[in-house]
Design an enzyme around this catalytic site. Structure first.
Site, PDB file in Angstrom:
ATOM      1  CD1 TRP A  13      -2.706  -1.629   0.264  1.00  0.00           C
ATOM      2  CD2 TRP A  13      -3.092  -0.915   2.457  1.00  0.00           C
ATOM      3  NE1 TRP A  13      -3.903  -2.289  -0.036  1.00  0.00           N
ATOM      4  CE2 TRP A  13      -3.722  -2.036   1.808  1.00  0.00           C
ATOM      5  CE3 TRP A  13      -3.322  -0.822   3.274  1.00  0.00           C
ATOM      6  CZ2 TRP A  13      -4.820  -2.742   2.468  1.00  0.00           C
ATOM      7  CZ3 TRP A  13      -4.676  -1.093   4.837  1.00  0.00           C
ATOM      8  CH2 TRP A  13      -4.885  -2.211   4.112  1.00  0.00           C
ATOM      9  CD  GLU A 170       9.282  -3.904  -6.272  1.00  0.00           C
ATOM     10  OE1 GLU A 170       8.450  -3.915  -6.301  1.00  0.00           O
ATOM     11  OE2 GLU A 170       9.819  -3.182  -5.142  1.00  0.00           O
ATOM     12  N   GLY A 176       6.204   1.893 -10.537  1.00  0.00           N
ATOM     13  CA  GLY A 176       4.939   3.440  -9.903  1.00  0.00           C
ATOM     14  C   GLY A 176       4.934   3.529 -11.670  1.00  0.00           C
ATOM     15  N   GLY A 237       2.631  -2.820  -6.031  1.00  0.00           N
ATOM     16  CA  GLY A 237       1.813  -0.867  -5.876  1.00  0.00           C
ATOM     17  C   GLY A 237       0.162  -1.521  -5.903  1.00  0.00           C
TER      18      GLY A 237
HETATM   19  P1  PGA Z   1       3.550  -0.425  -8.421  1.00  0.00           P
HETATM   20  O1  PGA Z   1       4.600  -0.406  -6.677  1.00  0.00           O
HETATM   21  O2  PGA Z   1       3.193  -1.555  -8.916  1.00  0.00           O
HETATM   22  O3  PGA Z   1       2.656   1.038  -8.047  1.00  0.00           O
HETATM   23  O4  PGA Z   1       4.712  -0.373  -9.388  1.00  0.00           O
HETATM   24  C1  PGA Z   1       5.240  -1.638  -6.417  1.00  0.00           C
HETATM   25  C2  PGA Z   1       6.593  -1.763  -5.686  1.00  0.00           C
HETATM   26  O5  PGA Z   1       6.751   0.138  -5.770  1.00  0.00           O
HETATM   27  O6  PGA Z   1       6.840  -2.443  -4.407  1.00  0.00           O
END
Ligand code: PGA
Length: 256
Positions: A13, A170, A176, A237
């Protein structure tokens, strides 16, 4: 995905969710998670919601995660969260070394290592985030990968302790941004991470360790990640802020 490893679907979140939204969100997903036996599901909320979240999911299969924790159990560390306290209140997982912690709060590899050890000592399951753009490496570069965040994060962590560790890959540019890595790119990196784990420990341990992909996962691309041999789950996210969407993502994990 590989049947020997249990998939994990993790909602992050971040610093979102209004206090009045927390209960209804969990109410929406709880019945589905109860039916669900093929995937682990966890939600990482802001610290101030964690006790409430744990109380709400008590007795269910839904796990609660913290987004960070300090490396000491207690002490003069104003504003920090104790891993011991998280464990005591019933939190199950803790994310460590998320890209946003590294970028905005000067998280270092050394601290990621200390925090991972402290989490394990307290019975929390660490989800160690590697934010490096490993997809830039080619298949020849396993040594470099070994020497990077993964190796530093896991220094001094035993084979036995590794049973409780999940790795999350990631790519920084995907977090994001709305632009996820392709499933093939993500698989290549996950496979490199697994090969590094085999070098750092052994092949059995590498085969058992869960590796997640995170970065703009949504309902359109999630299934493609689960099809990859070395990707065992998703860290979500933005798309997970909507409980219905998160439910859909849990369903996708179920069907994988
Ligand atoms: P996102 O975030 O799915 O909004 O790209 C992933 C994260 O920051 O772990």
């Amino acid at each position: 995905m590989n049947n020997n490893r249990r998939p994990l679907v993790l909602a992050n979140w971040k610093m979102n969710m209004e206090p009045q939204e927390v209960g209804p969100y969990l109410d929406t997903i709880l019945p589905e998670v109860e039916k669900d036996t093929d995937a682990d599901v966890a939600v990482a909320g802001q610290d101030l919601y964690l006790a409430q979240m744990v109380a709400k999911v008590k007795g269910s299969q839904l796990a609660i995660a913290a987004q960070d924790a300090h490396w000491e159990d207690q002490g003069a560390f104003t504003g920090e969260t104790s891993p011991k306290a998280l464990s005591t209140i019933g939190v199950s997982y803790v994310m460590i070394g998320h890209f946003e912690r590294r970028k905005f709060f000067n998280e270092t590899d050394e601290r990621v290592n200390l925090k991972t050890k402290a989490a394990l000592k307290n019975g929390l399951k660490p989800i160690v985030d590697l934010d490096e753009d490993l997809s830039a490496y080619d298949g020849q570069a396993i040594d470099q990968v070994e020497l990077s965040q993964l190796k530093k994060a896991l220094t001094g962590i035993s084979e036995e302790e590794m049973k409780d560790v999940t790795i999350a890959y990631e790519p920084t540019w995907a977090i994001g941004s709305g632009e996820a890595a392709s499933a093939e790119q993500a698989e290549k990196s996950a496979a490199l991470i697994r090969a590094s784990l085999a070098n750092l420990y052994n092949q059995d341990l590498a085969n058992q360790t869960r590796i997640l992909y995170g970065g703009s996962v949504n309902t359109s691309n999630a299934a493609s990640f689960f099809k990859q041999a070395d990707i065992d789950g998703i860290l979500v996210g933005k798309a997970a802020l909507n409980p219905q969407t998160f439910l859909d993502l849990i369903d996708i994990a179920q069907q994988a």
